[in-house]
Structures are given as structure tokens and as C-alpha cells.
Design an enzyme around this catalytic site. Sequence first.
Site, PDB file in Angstrom:
ATOM      1  N   ASP A 123       0.850  -1.194   0.000  1.00 23.93           N
ATOM      2  CA  ASP A 123       0.000   0.000   0.000  1.00 23.93           C
ATOM      3  C   ASP A 123       0.882   1.239   0.000  1.00 23.93           C
ATOM      4  O   ASP A 123       1.809   1.347   0.793  1.00 23.93           O
ATOM      5  CB  ASP A 123      -0.929  -0.009   1.217  1.00 23.93           C
ATOM      6  CG  ASP A 123      -2.106   0.945   1.037  1.00 23.93           C
ATOM      7  OD1 ASP A 123      -2.468   1.235  -0.119  1.00 23.93           O
ATOM      8  OD2 ASP A 123      -2.657   1.404   2.050  1.00 23.93           O
ATOM      9  N   HIS A 130      -4.147  13.942   1.185  1.00 22.08           N
ATOM     10  CA  HIS A 130      -4.315  13.060   2.348  1.00 22.08           C
ATOM     11  C   HIS A 130      -3.064  13.089   3.214  1.00 22.08           C
ATOM     12  O   HIS A 130      -3.144  13.222   4.444  1.00 22.08           O
ATOM     13  CB  HIS A 130      -4.601  11.632   1.876  1.00 22.08           C
ATOM     14  CG  HIS A 130      -4.530  10.609   2.975  1.00 22.08           C
ATOM     15  ND1 HIS A 130      -5.466  10.551   3.988  1.00 22.08           N
ATOM     16  CD2 HIS A 130      -3.636   9.626   3.252  1.00 22.08           C
ATOM     17  CE1 HIS A 130      -5.153   9.570   4.826  1.00 22.08           C
ATOM     18  NE2 HIS A 130      -4.046   8.992   4.404  1.00 22.08           N
ATOM     19  N   ARG A 139       1.865  17.108  12.930  1.00 22.34           N
ATOM     20  CA  ARG A 139       2.948  18.075  12.703  1.00 22.34           C
ATOM     21  C   ARG A 139       2.377  19.295  11.992  1.00 22.34           C
ATOM     22  O   ARG A 139       2.560  19.468  10.778  1.00 22.34           O
ATOM     23  CB  ARG A 139       4.042  17.445  11.813  1.00 22.34           C
ATOM     24  CG  ARG A 139       4.732  16.215  12.390  1.00 22.34           C
ATOM     25  CD  ARG A 139       5.751  15.645  11.409  1.00 22.34           C
ATOM     26  NE  ARG A 139       5.149  15.307  10.125  1.00 22.34           N
ATOM     27  CZ  ARG A 139       4.523  14.166   9.853  1.00 22.34           C
ATOM     28  NH1 ARG A 139       4.454  13.230  10.767  1.00 22.34           N
ATOM     29  NH2 ARG A 139       3.985  13.955   8.681  1.00 22.34           N
ATOM     30  N   GLU A 195     -10.712   3.997   3.936  1.00 24.42           N
ATOM     31  CA  GLU A 195      -9.833   4.805   3.098  1.00 24.42           C
ATOM     32  C   GLU A 195     -10.191   4.532   1.641  1.00 24.42           C
ATOM     33  O   GLU A 195     -10.167   3.384   1.199  1.00 24.42           O
ATOM     34  CB  GLU A 195      -8.350   4.467   3.350  1.00 24.42           C
ATOM     35  CG  GLU A 195      -7.852   4.962   4.707  1.00 24.42           C
ATOM     36  CD  GLU A 195      -6.342   4.845   4.884  1.00 24.42           C
ATOM     37  OE1 GLU A 195      -5.713   4.034   4.161  1.00 24.42           O
ATOM     38  OE2 GLU A 195      -5.796   5.560   5.742  1.00 24.42           O
ATOM     39  N   GLU A 197      -9.368   4.236  -1.936  1.00 20.51           N
ATOM     40  CA  GLU A 197      -8.142   4.032  -2.708  1.00 20.51           C
ATOM     41  C   GLU A 197      -8.481   3.332  -4.026  1.00 20.51           C
ATOM     42  O   GLU A 197      -9.584   2.840  -4.214  1.00 20.51           O
ATOM     43  CB  GLU A 197      -7.140   3.139  -1.944  1.00 20.51           C
ATOM     44  CG  GLU A 197      -6.752   3.670  -0.580  1.00 20.51           C
ATOM     45  CD  GLU A 197      -5.532   2.978   0.025  1.00 20.51           C
ATOM     46  OE1 GLU A 197      -4.790   2.298  -0.723  1.00 20.51           O
ATOM     47  OE2 GLU A 197      -5.329   3.127   1.242  1.00 20.51           O
ATOM     48  N   ASP A 229      -9.140   0.484   2.163  1.00 21.46           N
ATOM     49  CA  ASP A 229      -8.139   0.074   3.150  1.00 21.46           C
ATOM     50  C   ASP A 229      -8.675   0.424   4.540  1.00 21.46           C
ATOM     51  O   ASP A 229      -8.341   1.455   5.109  1.00 21.46           O
ATOM     52  CB  ASP A 229      -6.819   0.796   2.852  1.00 21.46           C
ATOM     53  CG  ASP A 229      -5.728   0.431   3.845  1.00 21.46           C
ATOM     54  OD1 ASP A 229      -5.794  -0.670   4.416  1.00 21.46           O
ATOM     55  OD2 ASP A 229      -4.822   1.254   4.049  1.00 21.46           O
ATOM     56  N   ARG A 233      -7.994   3.508  13.618  1.00 21.40           N
ATOM     57  CA  ARG A 233      -7.093   4.639  13.899  1.00 21.40           C
ATOM     58  C   ARG A 233      -6.506   4.601  15.304  1.00 21.40           C
ATOM     59  O   ARG A 233      -5.389   5.088  15.511  1.00 21.40           O
ATOM     60  CB  ARG A 233      -7.841   5.958  13.687  1.00 21.40           C
ATOM     61  CG  ARG A 233      -8.386   6.153  12.282  1.00 21.40           C
ATOM     62  CD  ARG A 233      -7.280   6.173  11.260  1.00 21.40           C
ATOM     63  NE  ARG A 233      -7.786   6.496   9.922  1.00 21.40           N
ATOM     64  CZ  ARG A 233      -7.085   6.340   8.809  1.00 21.40           C
ATOM     65  NH1 ARG A 233      -5.849   5.850   8.859  1.00 21.40           N
ATOM     66  NH2 ARG A 233      -7.599   6.656   7.645  1.00 21.40           N
ATOM     67  N   GLN A 236      -3.783   2.114  15.240  1.00 26.80           N
ATOM     68  CA  GLN A 236      -2.707   2.674  14.416  1.00 26.80           C
ATOM     69  C   GLN A 236      -1.879   3.697  15.191  1.00 26.80           C
ATOM     70  O   GLN A 236      -0.645   3.689  15.130  1.00 26.80           O
ATOM     71  CB  GLN A 236      -3.331   3.332  13.170  1.00 26.80           C
ATOM     72  CG  GLN A 236      -2.324   3.782  12.130  1.00 26.80           C
ATOM     73  CD  GLN A 236      -3.005   4.384  10.893  1.00 26.80           C
ATOM     74  OE1 GLN A 236      -4.232   4.436  10.799  1.00 26.80           O
ATOM     75  NE2 GLN A 236      -2.206   4.839   9.946  1.00 26.80           N
ATOM     76  N   LYS A 249      -4.368  -2.267  10.077  1.00 31.60           N
ATOM     77  CA  LYS A 249      -4.777  -2.353   8.672  1.00 31.60           C
ATOM     78  C   LYS A 249      -5.005  -3.791   8.218  1.00 31.60           C
ATOM     79  O   LYS A 249      -5.705  -4.022   7.234  1.00 31.60           O
ATOM     80  CB  LYS A 249      -3.665  -1.764   7.784  1.00 31.60           C
ATOM     81  CG  LYS A 249      -3.244  -0.356   8.133  1.00 31.60           C
ATOM     82  CD  LYS A 249      -4.127   0.645   7.454  1.00 31.60           C
ATOM     83  CE  LYS A 249      -3.540   2.053   7.540  1.00 31.60           C
ATOM     84  NZ  LYS A 249      -4.335   3.006   6.762  1.00 31.60           N
ATOM     85  N   THR A 253      -9.188  -5.775   3.981  1.00 26.27           N
ATOM     86  CA  THR A 253      -9.074  -4.849   2.854  1.00 26.27           C
ATOM     87  C   THR A 253     -10.110  -5.306   1.829  1.00 26.27           C
ATOM     88  O   THR A 253     -10.183  -6.493   1.524  1.00 26.27           O
ATOM     89  CB  THR A 253      -7.670  -4.900   2.217  1.00 26.27           C
ATOM     90  OG1 THR A 253      -6.694  -4.699   3.240  1.00 26.27           O
ATOM     91  CG2 THR A 253      -7.498  -3.855   1.137  1.00 26.27           C
ATOM     92  N   THR A 356      -4.844   6.748   0.252  1.00 25.66           N
ATOM     93  CA  THR A 356      -6.113   7.479   0.289  1.00 25.66           C
ATOM     94  C   THR A 356      -6.117   8.623  -0.722  1.00 25.66           C
ATOM     95  O   THR A 356      -5.209   9.461  -0.720  1.00 25.66           O
ATOM     96  CB  THR A 356      -6.353   8.025   1.706  1.00 25.66           C
ATOM     97  OG1 THR A 356      -6.230   6.948   2.621  1.00 25.66           O
ATOM     98  CG2 THR A 356      -7.718   8.649   1.830  1.00 25.66           C
ATOM     99  N   GLU A 370      -9.578  12.452   8.231  1.00 23.13           N
ATOM    100  CA  GLU A 370      -9.440  13.793   7.663  1.00 23.13           C
ATOM    101  C   GLU A 370     -10.735  14.591   7.794  1.00 23.13           C
ATOM    102  O   GLU A 370     -10.713  15.766   8.148  1.00 23.13           O
ATOM    103  CB  GLU A 370      -9.114  13.700   6.173  1.00 23.13           C
ATOM    104  CG  GLU A 370      -7.689  13.369   5.851  1.00 23.13           C
ATOM    105  CD  GLU A 370      -7.525  13.235   4.347  1.00 23.13           C
ATOM    106  OE1 GLU A 370      -7.676  14.235   3.640  1.00 23.13           O
ATOM    107  OE2 GLU A 370      -7.262  12.115   3.876  1.00 23.13           O
TER     108      GLU A 370
HETATM  109 CA    CA Z   1      -4.020   3.104   3.015  1.00 20.43          CA
END
Ligand code: CA
Length: 432
Positions: A123, A130, A139, A195, A197, A229, A233, A236, A249, A253, A356, A370
Site C-alpha cells: 500500500d 491526504h 505536525r 480509506e 483508494e 483500506d 485509527r 494505528q 490495517k 481490505t 487514500t 481527515e
Molecule cells: Ca491506506
Amino acid sequence: MSAPHDTHAPDLMSWVEAANDPGCPFPIQNLPFGRFRREPNAPWSIGVAIGDKVLDLCGAGLVDSGDMAQLLAQPASRRLALREAMSLALRWGGDGQRKLAPSLFPLTDVELGLPCDIRNYSDFFIGIHHASNAGRLNRPDAPLLPNYRWVPIGYHGRASTVQVSGHDFPRPKGQVMRAHATQPVLQPSERMDFELEMGIIVGQGNAQGTSISMEAAERHIFGLTLLNDWSARDLQAWEAQPLGPFLAKSFMTTVSPWIVTTEALRPFRKPTARPKGDPQPLPYLDSEQNRASGAVDVGLEVWLQTAAMRASGNEGECIVRSNFADAAYWTMAQLMAHHTINGCALLAGDLLGTGTLSGAGDGEAACLLEITGGGKQPIKLSNGEERYFLQDDDTVILRGRCERPGYRWIGFGECRATVREAMALPAFDAER
Ligand code: CA
């Protein structure tokens, strides 16, 4: 032999009448590949979607073997010849009807499987909006890391849990480190996300120790699917440093049942260019063809259907609209060239996720992380419900279509699955 572009002529009609309906995603100009069976547990057959039917390619005598892996491994020239043969045989006014009709089955009467056995799954992270939006959560001053514009970022995922559209799954459990806690707990994920994709299905592979050049890359791509995907979170956030995604993840899928081929996508290619001020790709990631037509114009949508919507007969609500070409910083060819530059072997049936595919505009963020700013601002649904992340019995549906003036639009079908209640804690697979 007809010229290749003849298979895209917008006035081509099929003797399969539903294929001529302007609303049909599978006109004769599309001809996507998948696998189907008519009895439970029977072996899969290779099928091509046409209108509201699937054509059994082996039964029709268009391929010698029902083994999709063999078909994937053939050279691109063979794929193009097969497309032309199918187009001629399915064309209105041609002589294919008598021969092919016994090998046509209504899509409603068959089970669709994974379009091929998925060998390896990698992936990527090519959606720059994204990457920026997700990076900004951690950040704010430097959302994109310095390597992003130089190297297509990716990781090796898990092929064993890739499933075809329609397979629901239990909410995953895992370690979660709650805010202000001093140690993690094992619990069902409370931050389940999708996600949006696309999935690249690799055709002919490369030998270990060799690399696929930018010039050759497109010939090694069999085609594209939709890909969800699914991402936990909270798992993650706790596990991803320093080596990247793992159990957040690998539980599920979902891909769509049809591979829209590189040949079918030909009219929908677009130029790709770096924004002013960005570095040009290194030579091994650059080619004239890539600059002229490396991108693919695919309109993408995410629909959400909650349990309450389902109960009231509401087919769901579109919560994301985006476009592959606008979202992607890197192209399919660049992913193939980069993946193999170290001598890594790609195999026929490998799956490469794009990452994504969020756009820059309103309504174009392509995952809940997001959309909700990391679970801070809920998304308001038209029936009064709201979501920070997915709840049990929420169904997520991805859709995609290619459109261009002067051409017949083609569709990808659906990529759909429902998050179900987590299994009891702890539940361990019994020994078999
Ligand atoms: Ca992904």
C-alpha cells in the site's frame, strides 16, 4: 483485425441489450475481468462483465484456461488481442451472438469472487492532500515529511485478508492507549475508518534482481480496481511508530469484483505535472509518456449507509467525491518502477494500493480521520445522525467511473462492506 481504438468507439453497441443502456457501467467499451461461479464452492471461472451479464470466457472459447493467474501473466499484446476478440464477438451486428449466448449468465445469478488470487499486497501513500491533512494532525508546521516529493512512500501489507466486495467483517480488537492513561488496554477499536483508494493489479511480473522501467511499466499493469483500506485509527496511533502500519490495517481490505483493464482506461489518461517549485522526479521515475499521459481520470465516490438508513429504505448518502488524477502525486508507472528498483520481484496478481485519494476541495477528504479532523468535528448526515468514526452495521460503498466527452463512460462496479459488532473478548480461533 480492427485497430485498437475501435474498441472505444462511442457508437459501438452490443447484442447484450442492457450494455447499451446509457446508465450501465459495463458497456462494450469497458469489458472488465473478474471471477464468478454459479454453484457454492465450485471453482472460479474467468468472467467479463457486459451489461447485466457475465460472459464465461473459457466457456465461450475465448481463453484456453479458467485460471486467472495464467491470464494475468500473459504479455500485454495478448491482453489487447483478447479485448479486440471480445469486442468483435459481443458487437451488435456481428456473428458472436449464437456462439456466446450459452456462456452468458445474469449477474444476479452468480457469486462474484476476488478478481484474482492476491499474491502480495503493498500500500502506497500517493494522495498528497491526504498525506498533508493526516500529517498536519501530528505536525501542524511541517505536515509533509522531506522525503514525500522524492520517493513514493509505501509499506508491505497483508494479502490474506483482502476480500471481495460484499464480505462484512467484525470490528477489530487491539491495543489502544487512551489519553492520559499509563498503559494500553485490549479492546474493540473505537475509531474505525475507511480509506478510498484504487488498487493496481499487476499483470506480467519481473524476475527478482531485475527492475521494471518507466517505459515498460504500463505493460505490466493488468488494470485497476476500487480498494477500501479499512483502518483502526486508535490501534494505528499506538502501534505505528517506528515501523508503520501493522494490525491497524491487516484485519480487512476490500476490493471491487472487476478489474478495469489498462486497455479500457486508454481514453481516460491525462498528463501529469509537478506543481511549480516541486523537485522533478529522479530519472528512473520519469518518462515522456508518463508526463504526457501518466495519470488516470477516475471520478470516485464514497457512500455511507447507516443501519438507520437501511431500516428506512435509504440507500445511503454520498460523503466523499474525489478524483484519482487530481489526488495522486505519483502515477501507476512510478509505483511499478519504484517498487522494483531494488530488484524486488512483482508477481502476476500482486495488488498495489494507491493510498487514500483525497482531493484538495470541500467534500473531497477521503477518510473519516481527515473529514472529522482526527475525530473532533463530526460529519452530519442528512437524516440527523452524525459520525466521528464508523459505528457497527455502517456500510461503506466505493464507486468509480471514467468519463470524457466523445467517449462512452465506463464504471468500476461497487466496493461494499459492513462493519459488524466485534467478536467477544477474548475469542480465539479453535484449532482445526
Ligand atoms: Ca491506506
